[in-house]
Design a protein around this motif. Sequence first.
Motif, PDB file in Angstrom:
ATOM      1  N   MET A   1       0.842  -1.202   0.000  1.00  0.00           N
ATOM      2  CA  MET A   1       0.000   0.000   0.000  1.00  0.00           C
ATOM      3  C   MET A   1       0.873   1.246   0.000  1.00  0.00           C
ATOM      4  O   MET A   1       1.824   1.347   0.768  1.00  0.00           O
ATOM      5  N   SER A   2       0.543   2.164  -0.873  1.00  0.00           N
ATOM      6  CA  SER A   2       1.252   3.434  -0.908  1.00  0.00           C
ATOM      7  C   SER A   2       0.916   4.243   0.334  1.00  0.00           C
ATOM      8  O   SER A   2      -0.131   4.060   0.944  1.00  0.00           O
ATOM      9  N   ALA A   3       1.815   5.136   0.718  1.00  0.00           N
ATOM     10  CA  ALA A   3       1.568   5.968   1.888  1.00  0.00           C
ATOM     11  C   ALA A   3       1.910   7.416   1.572  1.00  0.00           C
ATOM     12  O   ALA A   3       2.549   8.104   2.364  1.00  0.00           O
ATOM     13  N   ARG A   4       1.491   7.883   0.396  1.00  0.00           N
ATOM     14  CA  ARG A   4       1.821   9.243  -0.028  1.00  0.00           C
ATOM     15  C   ARG A   4       1.319  10.309   0.929  1.00  0.00           C
ATOM     16  O   ARG A   4       1.871  11.410   0.993  1.00  0.00           O
ATOM     17  N   PHE A   5       0.246   9.995   1.678  1.00  0.00           N
ATOM     18  CA  PHE A   5      -0.399  11.026   2.491  1.00  0.00           C
ATOM     19  C   PHE A   5      -0.293  10.764   3.988  1.00  0.00           C
ATOM     20  O   PHE A   5      -1.010  11.391   4.769  1.00  0.00           O
ATOM     21  N   THR A   6       0.623   9.871   4.384  1.00  0.00           N
ATOM     22  CA  THR A   6       0.828   9.613   5.805  1.00  0.00           C
ATOM     23  C   THR A   6       1.220  10.907   6.518  1.00  0.00           C
ATOM     24  O   THR A   6       2.079  11.657   6.056  1.00  0.00           O
ATOM     25  N   GLY A   7       0.554  11.165   7.632  1.00  0.00           N
ATOM     26  CA  GLY A   7       0.846  12.357   8.420  1.00  0.00           C
ATOM     27  C   GLY A   7       0.143  13.604   7.953  1.00  0.00           C
ATOM     28  O   GLY A   7       0.394  14.686   8.490  1.00  0.00           O
ATOM     29  N   THR A   8      -0.742  13.476   6.967  1.00  0.00           N
ATOM     30  CA  THR A   8      -1.460  14.644   6.463  1.00  0.00           C
ATOM     31  C   THR A   8      -2.941  14.546   6.811  1.00  0.00           C
ATOM     32  O   THR A   8      -3.454  13.483   7.163  1.00  0.00           O
ATOM     33  N   THR A   9      -3.623  15.673   6.683  1.00  0.00           N
ATOM     34  CA  THR A   9      -5.073  15.730   6.860  1.00  0.00           C
ATOM     35  C   THR A   9      -5.720  16.158   5.558  1.00  0.00           C
ATOM     36  O   THR A   9      -5.301  17.150   4.950  1.00  0.00           O
ATOM     37  N   ALA A  10      -6.724  15.414   5.144  1.00  0.00           N
ATOM     38  CA  ALA A  10      -7.476  15.736   3.930  1.00  0.00           C
ATOM     39  C   ALA A  10      -8.934  15.977   4.290  1.00  0.00           C
ATOM     40  O   ALA A  10      -9.523  15.212   5.063  1.00  0.00           O
ATOM     41  N   LEU A  11      -9.511  17.004   3.722  1.00  0.00           N
ATOM     42  CA  LEU A  11     -10.926  17.326   3.879  1.00  0.00           C
ATOM     43  C   LEU A  11     -11.628  17.068   2.558  1.00  0.00           C
ATOM     44  O   LEU A  11     -11.180  17.555   1.507  1.00  0.00           O
ATOM     45  N   VAL A  12     -12.726  16.308   2.590  1.00  0.00           N
ATOM     46  CA  VAL A  12     -13.481  15.991   1.384  1.00  0.00           C
ATOM     47  C   VAL A  12     -14.939  16.372   1.608  1.00  0.00           C
ATOM     48  O   VAL A  12     -15.598  15.844   2.515  1.00  0.00           O
ATOM     49  N   THR A  13     -15.458  17.283   0.782  1.00  0.00           N
ATOM     50  CA  THR A  13     -16.883  17.625   0.881  1.00  0.00           C
ATOM     51  C   THR A  13     -17.700  16.695  -0.009  1.00  0.00           C
ATOM     52  O   THR A  13     -17.185  16.109  -0.962  1.00  0.00           O
ATOM     53  N   GLY A  14     -18.981  16.561   0.304  1.00  0.00           N
ATOM     54  CA  GLY A  14     -19.834  15.654  -0.438  1.00  0.00           C
ATOM     55  C   GLY A  14     -19.371  14.218  -0.299  1.00  0.00           C
ATOM     56  O   GLY A  14     -19.451  13.425  -1.249  1.00  0.00           O
ATOM     57  N   ALA A  15     -18.896  13.849   0.897  1.00  0.00           N
ATOM     58  CA  ALA A  15     -18.236  12.558   1.101  1.00  0.00           C
ATOM     59  C   ALA A  15     -19.170  11.472   1.610  1.00  0.00           C
ATOM     60  O   ALA A  15     -18.713  10.390   1.970  1.00  0.00           O
ATOM     61  N   GLY A  16     -20.476  11.726   1.607  1.00  0.00           N
ATOM     62  CA  GLY A  16     -21.409  10.732   2.115  1.00  0.00           C
ATOM     63  C   GLY A  16     -21.736   9.625   1.138  1.00  0.00           C
ATOM     64  O   GLY A  16     -22.305   8.594   1.526  1.00  0.00           O
ATOM     65  N   SER A  17     -21.384   9.797  -0.133  1.00  0.00           N
ATOM     66  CA  SER A  17     -21.706   8.766  -1.132  1.00  0.00           C
ATOM     67  C   SER A  17     -20.900   9.047  -2.391  1.00  0.00           C
ATOM     68  O   SER A  17     -20.201  10.055  -2.496  1.00  0.00           O
ATOM     69  N   GLY A  18     -21.007   8.143  -3.351  1.00  0.00           N
ATOM     70  CA  GLY A  18     -20.492   8.366  -4.695  1.00  0.00           C
ATOM     71  C   GLY A  18     -19.023   8.716  -4.762  1.00  0.00           C
ATOM     72  O   GLY A  18     -18.180   8.116  -4.090  1.00  0.00           O
ATOM     73  N   LEU A  19     -18.705   9.698  -5.602  1.00  0.00           N
ATOM     74  CA  LEU A  19     -17.312  10.073  -5.814  1.00  0.00           C
ATOM     75  C   LEU A  19     -16.659  10.565  -4.528  1.00  0.00           C
ATOM     76  O   LEU A  19     -15.497  10.243  -4.255  1.00  0.00           O
ATOM     77  N   GLY A  20     -17.377  11.342  -3.742  1.00  0.00           N
ATOM     78  CA  GLY A  20     -16.805  11.867  -2.505  1.00  0.00           C
ATOM     79  C   GLY A  20     -16.407  10.759  -1.548  1.00  0.00           C
ATOM     80  O   GLY A  20     -15.335  10.817  -0.928  1.00  0.00           O
ATOM     81  N   ARG A  21     -17.254   9.749  -1.425  1.00  0.00           N
ATOM     82  CA  ARG A  21     -16.905   8.617  -0.557  1.00  0.00           C
ATOM     83  C   ARG A  21     -15.683   7.883  -1.095  1.00  0.00           C
ATOM     84  O   ARG A  21     -14.774   7.539  -0.327  1.00  0.00           O
ATOM     85  N   ALA A  22     -15.640   7.645  -2.405  1.00  0.00           N
ATOM     86  CA  ALA A  22     -14.491   6.953  -2.996  1.00  0.00           C
ATOM     87  C   ALA A  22     -13.206   7.736  -2.781  1.00  0.00           C
ATOM     88  O   ALA A  22     -12.143   7.161  -2.495  1.00  0.00           O
ATOM     89  N   ILE A  23     -13.277   9.061  -2.898  1.00  0.00           N
ATOM     90  CA  ILE A  23     -12.101   9.908  -2.694  1.00  0.00           C
ATOM     91  C   ILE A  23     -11.651   9.845  -1.238  1.00  0.00           C
ATOM     92  O   ILE A  23     -10.449   9.716  -0.949  1.00  0.00           O
ATOM     93  N   ALA A  24     -12.593   9.921  -0.307  1.00  0.00           N
ATOM     94  CA  ALA A  24     -12.249   9.842   1.115  1.00  0.00           C
ATOM     95  C   ALA A  24     -11.600   8.504   1.449  1.00  0.00           C
ATOM     96  O   ALA A  24     -10.588   8.444   2.169  1.00  0.00           O
ATOM     97  N   LEU A  25     -12.151   7.416   0.935  1.00  0.00           N
ATOM     98  CA  LEU A  25     -11.584   6.091   1.169  1.00  0.00           C
ATOM     99  C   LEU A  25     -10.166   5.995   0.607  1.00  0.00           C
ATOM    100  O   LEU A  25      -9.270   5.402   1.227  1.00  0.00           O
ATOM    101  N   ALA A  26      -9.945   6.580  -0.559  1.00  0.00           N
ATOM    102  CA  ALA A  26      -8.631   6.512  -1.181  1.00  0.00           C
ATOM    103  C   ALA A  26      -7.584   7.275  -0.376  1.00  0.00           C
ATOM    104  O   ALA A  26      -6.449   6.803  -0.205  1.00  0.00           O
TER     105      ALA A  26
END
Length: 252
Positions: A1-26
């Motif tokens: 598994m890649s760890a490009r974002f270890t130690g960072t915080t990401a905010l995703v809007t519209g994350a309850g379903s669809g593309l937003g959920r997939a982006i948050a999971l990624a």
Amino acid sequence: MSARFTGTTALVTGAGSGLGRAIALAFAAEGASVAVAGRTAATLDETVALIEKEGGTAAAFTADVSRADDVRALVRRTVERFGGLDVAVNNAAVLRGEGSPVADLGPADWQAMLDINVTGVLYALQAEIAHMRANGGGAIVNVGSTLGAHVRLPGMGGYTAGKAAVAALTRAAALDHIGDGIRINLVSPGASDAPMSLRPGETHEERAARFTTPLGRLTSAEEVAAAVLYLASPDAGSTVGTDLVVDGGAAA
């Protein structure tokens, strides 16, 4: 598994379903702590549960991006919970009045799309940039659409106008704030395997038949997420104000 974002915080809007959920999971799969935001607490909690099931870290925050105070509070709560904000993905959007010619588009549908799809992106950018430029910079990815700057379809005038505005706003913000150490870019998906692309009562098979692409299939939500993560990552360090189209060749 890649760890490009270890130690960072990401905010995703519209994350309850669809593309937003997939982006948050990624993002969570690559090590980020993820703030998932939207208007419906129940679906946000589902996204958090999916992330935590895989060993990731996330928190849910309800917010309406069409309200500037909500978005400022969202950024503040994210920073309080995770200690900072490194990446923001402005994905929240609605589709109203599908199939209505411009002359028949209802004012409520038009206003809802402007409020969320355009003004919501502006408010999110303003709140995110205010934090990032005071704290060493960051990366922002807006989620647009091939509808607008790349493709037009009958009966989609309101949505198309809004997404074209997001494309222009993204590039303007990118030029305005690269000097602050903030890289801002856009991902423009075509027809993708997400709930927004399904008409009421339509099956997945019927949707697939309605959309045709040179690739021969719909774009997956995971493929859109991969494009977002690339633009947010150090791999895209010289990418500023770009519009990355992910549509199976439909707009080519």
